[in-house]
Design an enzyme around this catalytic site. Structure first.
Site, PDB file in Angstrom:
ATOM      1  N   GLY A 211       0.837  -1.211   0.000  1.00 46.18           N
ATOM      2  CA  GLY A 211       0.000   0.000   0.000  1.00 46.18           C
ATOM      3  C   GLY A 211       0.863   1.250   0.000  1.00 46.18           C
ATOM      4  N   ASP A 212       0.202   2.394  -0.155  1.00 48.25           N
ATOM      5  CA  ASP A 212       0.872   3.702  -0.122  1.00 48.25           C
ATOM      6  C   ASP A 212       1.907   3.854  -1.235  1.00 48.25           C
ATOM      7  OD1 ASP A 212      -0.534   4.178   2.298  1.00 48.25           O
ATOM      8  OD2 ASP A 212       0.965   2.982   3.332  1.00 48.25           O
TER       9      ASP A 212
ATOM     10  N   LYS B 101      -0.773   5.376  -5.736  1.00 48.25           N
ATOM     11  CA  LYS B 101      -1.785   5.082  -6.762  1.00 48.25           C
ATOM     12  C   LYS B 101      -2.692   6.278  -7.025  1.00 48.25           C
ATOM     13  CE  LYS B 101      -3.188   1.738  -4.111  1.00 48.25           C
ATOM     14  NZ  LYS B 101      -2.151   1.626  -3.093  1.00 48.25           N
ATOM     15  N   GLY B 102      -3.045   6.987  -5.951  1.00 47.61           N
ATOM     16  CA  GLY B 102      -3.984   8.116  -6.066  1.00 47.61           C
ATOM     17  C   GLY B 102      -3.473   9.168  -7.020  1.00 47.61           C
TER      18      GLY B 102
ATOM     19  N   GLY C  49      -5.850   5.806   1.967  1.00 52.11           N
ATOM     20  CA  GLY C  49      -5.648   7.261   1.996  1.00 52.11           C
ATOM     21  C   GLY C  49      -4.910   7.624   0.725  1.00 52.11           C
ATOM     22  N   HIS C  50      -5.631   8.064  -0.283  1.00 49.76           N
ATOM     23  CA  HIS C  50      -4.999   8.378  -1.571  1.00 49.76           C
ATOM     24  C   HIS C  50      -4.726   9.880  -1.637  1.00 49.76           C
ATOM     25  CE1 HIS C  50      -6.656   4.424  -3.453  1.00 49.76           C
ATOM     26  NE2 HIS C  50      -5.745   4.235  -2.533  1.00 49.76           N
ATOM     27  N   THR C  51      -3.423  10.202  -1.671  1.00 43.84           N
ATOM     28  CA  THR C  51      -3.039  11.619  -1.614  1.00 43.84           C
ATOM     29  C   THR C  51      -2.837  12.171  -3.024  1.00 43.84           C
ATOM     30  OG1 THR C  51      -1.937  11.133   0.465  1.00 43.84           O
ATOM     31  CG2 THR C  51      -1.344  13.211  -0.608  1.00 43.84           C
TER      32      THR C  51
ATOM     33  N   GLN D 286      -4.933  -0.137  -1.048  1.00 47.10           N
ATOM     34  CA  GLN D 286      -3.914  -0.958  -0.379  1.00 47.10           C
ATOM     35  C   GLN D 286      -2.969  -1.553  -1.438  1.00 47.10           C
ATOM     36  OE1 GLN D 286      -7.435  -1.758   0.837  1.00 47.10           O
ATOM     37  NE2 GLN D 286      -6.973   0.108   1.936  1.00 47.10           N
TER      38      GLN D 286
ATOM     39  N   THR E 299      -3.836   7.224   9.249  1.00 48.55           N
ATOM     40  CA  THR E 299      -3.646   7.139  10.699  1.00 48.55           C
ATOM     41  C   THR E 299      -2.514   8.034  11.209  1.00 48.55           C
ATOM     42  OG1 THR E 299      -2.113   5.325  10.377  1.00 48.55           O
ATOM     43  CG2 THR E 299      -4.415   4.727  10.750  1.00 48.55           C
TER      44      THR E 299
ATOM     45  N   ARG F  92       0.513   7.244  11.320  1.00 51.88           N
ATOM     46  CA  ARG F  92       1.590   6.422  11.891  1.00 51.88           C
ATOM     47  C   ARG F  92       2.852   6.499  11.019  1.00 51.88           C
ATOM     48  NH1 ARG F  92      -1.313   0.652  12.303  1.00 51.88           N
ATOM     49  NH2 ARG F  92      -2.164   1.364  10.342  1.00 51.88           N
TER      50      ARG F  92
ATOM     51  N   ARG G 210       5.635   5.165   8.786  1.00 54.81           N
ATOM     52  CA  ARG G 210       5.699   3.923   8.024  1.00 54.81           C
ATOM     53  C   ARG G 210       7.063   3.278   8.197  1.00 54.81           C
ATOM     54  NH1 ARG G 210       3.179   7.101   3.004  1.00 54.81           N
ATOM     55  NH2 ARG G 210       1.016   7.003   3.625  1.00 54.81           N
TER      56      ARG G 210
ATOM     57  N   LYS H 145       7.904   8.012  -6.498  1.00 57.69           N
ATOM     58  CA  LYS H 145       8.803   8.579  -5.480  1.00 57.69           C
ATOM     59  C   LYS H 145      10.283   8.347  -5.804  1.00 57.69           C
ATOM     60  CE  LYS H 145       6.055   9.388  -1.482  1.00 57.69           C
ATOM     61  NZ  LYS H 145       5.915   9.244  -0.056  1.00 57.69           N
TER      62      LYS H 145
ATOM     63  N   GLY I 161       7.846  13.447  -8.010  1.00 53.94           N
ATOM     64  CA  GLY I 161       7.357  14.445  -7.057  1.00 53.94           C
ATOM     65  C   GLY I 161       5.860  14.262  -6.887  1.00 53.94           C
TER      66      GLY I 161
HETATM   67  P1  IMP Z   1      -7.219  -2.880   8.030  1.00 55.65           P
HETATM   68  O1  IMP Z   1      -7.388  -2.945   6.552  1.00 55.65           O
HETATM   69  O2  IMP Z   1      -7.562  -1.532   8.594  1.00 55.65           O
HETATM   70  O3  IMP Z   1      -7.906  -3.996   8.739  1.00 55.65           O
HETATM   71  O4  IMP Z   1      -5.652  -3.067   8.351  1.00 55.65           O
HETATM   72  C1  IMP Z   1      -4.969  -4.299   8.090  1.00 55.65           C
HETATM   73  C2  IMP Z   1      -3.510  -4.038   7.720  1.00 55.65           C
HETATM   74  O5  IMP Z   1      -3.463  -3.392   6.453  1.00 55.65           O
HETATM   75  C3  IMP Z   1      -2.766  -3.121   8.686  1.00 55.65           C
HETATM   76  O6  IMP Z   1      -1.414  -3.527   8.739  1.00 55.65           O
HETATM   77  C4  IMP Z   1      -2.854  -1.754   8.027  1.00 55.65           C
HETATM   78  O7  IMP Z   1      -1.790  -0.916   8.395  1.00 55.65           O
HETATM   79  C5  IMP Z   1      -2.766  -2.157   6.557  1.00 55.65           C
HETATM   80  N1  IMP Z   1      -3.442  -1.195   5.685  1.00 55.65           N
HETATM   81  C6  IMP Z   1      -4.770  -1.047   5.501  1.00 55.65           C
HETATM   82  N2  IMP Z   1      -5.007  -0.085   4.596  1.00 55.65           N
HETATM   83  C7  IMP Z   1      -3.820   0.379   4.202  1.00 55.65           C
HETATM   84  C8  IMP Z   1      -3.418   1.367   3.244  1.00 55.65           C
HETATM   85  O8  IMP Z   1      -4.218   2.013   2.557  1.00 55.65           O
HETATM   86  N3  IMP Z   1      -2.067   1.562   3.113  1.00 55.65           N
HETATM   87  C9  IMP Z   1      -1.167   0.824   3.807  1.00 55.65           C
HETATM   88  N4  IMP Z   1      -1.482  -0.101   4.700  1.00 55.65           N
HETATM   89  C10 IMP Z   1      -2.815  -0.334   4.889  1.00 55.65           C
END
Ligand code: IMP
Length: 417
Positions: free
Chosen positions: A12-13, A16-17, A40-42, A223, A300, A302, A304, A330, A408
């Site tokens: 994920g991340d 894609k967005g 979270g698509h930025t 994801q 979130t 958090r 990465r 990137k 960028g």
């Molecule tokens: P859940 O989808 O919220 O249940 O999270 C399950 C796992 O997938 C966790 O490790 C999250 O951090 C990860 N995860 C869920 N959505 C994303 C995303 O959009 N980007 C990166 N990690 C994600």
């Protein structure tokens, strides 16, 4: 006409967005097929940053229809807030938004259950985004939850109460001090009323008609492939099929309609939440890339986890998805370091392997080291020679062409090869 797909090849991340937004003008429909507000698509448009959680990333293009497909688990509260926020930017946005009546609704108790279930895992937490994704998909498969179309039925409230009571009873089996707050329901009921005002449709019929009439669809994944419920590092995964099969089940389009599969990866790797990450870098270089790449969760916040590119894992994701073209995102971020490492093989007890392995405890990455593009200034939108060499190496290892290079966050900082 075909369905093209854009999906993430890592955890994920991948960016894609940004890419969906950049290529959206080539399509009539942009369709989200799985996941929910855990995404979270930025997008950065003319210097302004937008983070989309549920809206497809083509929403800023006036000629694109945007669909939230049946495979999505939809939190009406988050969707309402997201639209409300963006209406200041563009008050015509909902005219091009369509929502599948078969999308699964996320209820306030799904979000509560997510916290309770995650809390009970103690030191084995998945690192869930706590958006109710897993409980909503659990209920979908158990055939006992509500779909978007149900909000139009007279017994919706009655059904809602039944499920809410079931969830609150279910919570009792988990040892937790968390308390359900009925206050959440106020926003929920407001958002349900709002949802009724949107274009709720039988989306599988709608999308197939568009295809039959010559329209072009871009399916937007959320994801990444390594978080796929079947092919990811189970149990440290999300609860949907983030890979190619999810397109057919999440939109109702036939496999034969799929044409181009654009696999998106970052020039390095990141992962949020728990789970194996063979190339993770715990040192100064990891910290440097995290800071330079602003690698903090869009949903979130958090930090990465950061590591080197993992070719065996990338090759595996390309295989599962039938990737036809690659986009590397990137690339500019790595100009903060002198030499770039790439994991090409794993060392096992029985020798070197070049295939992806889930025997995480017994594999060690083997790296190739390449000269980097240290301090290179990308403002001329040119690719330096050392980055070109990095790209050629990856193409050779994967046997798939890299057609897009992102240098960028802005739409315009994209090079098409
Ligand atoms: P859940 O989808 O919220 O249940 O999270 C399950 C796992 O997938 C966790 O490790 C999250 O951090 C990860 N995860 C869920 N959505 C994303 C995303 O959009 N980007 C990166 N990690 C994600």
């Amino acid at each position: 006409m075909p369905v093209d797909v854009i999906l993430g090849l890592q955890w994920g991340d991948e960016g894609k967005g940004k890419l969906v937004d950049a290529i959206a003008p080539n399509y009539d429909v942009i369709a989200r097929f799985q996941g929910g507000a855990n995404a979270g698509h930025t997008l950065v448009i003319h210097g302004q940053k937008h983070v989309l959680h549920l809206l497809p990333s083509g929403i800023f293009h006036k000629n694109c229809k945007n669909l939230i497909g049946n495979g999505v688990v939809l939190d009406p509260v988050i969707l309402h807030k997201e639209i409300h926020h963006l209406l200041n930017h563009d008050n015509t946005l909902t005219q091009r938004l369509y929502v599948s009546k078969k999308a699964t609704l996320i209820l306030p108790t799904h979000k509560f259950l997510d916290k309770v279930q995650e809390d009970s895992k103690k030191d084995k937490k998945i690192g869930s985004t706590l958006k109710g994704i897993s409980p909503a998909y659990q209920d979908k498969i158990a055939r006992l939850t509500l779909k978007v179309g149900d909000i139009l039925k007279v017994n919706f409230q009655e059904k809602y109460l039944e499920i809410k009571n079931y969830h609150l009873n279910l919570c009792k089996i988990y040892p937790t001090d968390l308390q359900y707050d009925v206050e959440f329901e106020k926003d929920f009921w407001e958002s349900i009323e709002y949802l009724k005002s949107l274009q709720l449709i039988e989306s599988e019929i709608w999308i197939n008609e568009i295809l039959q009439n010559g329209g072009k669809v871009l399916a937007e994944g959320a994801q990444g492939s390594m978080l796929d419920i079947d092919f990811g590092s189970y149990p440290f995964v999300t609860s949907s099929n983030t890979t190619i099969g999810g397109v057919c089940t999440g939109l109702g389009v036939p496999p034969s309609s799929i044409q181009d599969v654009l696999g998106v990866f970052k020039a390095y790797c990141t992962r949020v939440g728990s789970g194996p990450f063979p190339t993770e870098n715990f040192g100064d270089i990891g910290n440097l890339i995290r800071e330079k790449g602003k690698e903090f969760g869009a949903t979130t916040g958090r930090p990465r986890r950061v590591g080197w590119l993992d070719i065996p894992a990338l090759r595996y994701a390309c295989m599962i998805n039938g990737v036809t073209r690659l986009a590397m995102m990137k690339s500019d971020v790595l100009n903060c370091i002198e030499n770039v490492k790439v994991c090409t093989h794993y060392q096992t007890k029985h020798g070197e392997i070049s295939d992806y392995s889930t025997d995480y405890e017994n594999i060690q990455p083997i790296y190739a080291e390449l000269k980097g593009w240290h301090n290179y200034d990308f403002s001329s939108l040119q690719v330096p020679e050392t980055l070109n060499q990095y790209i050629t190496q990856i193409e050779n290892w994967l046997q798939i062409p890299i057609k897009i290079i992102s240098i960028g966050p802005d739409r315009n900082q994209t090079i098409y090869q």
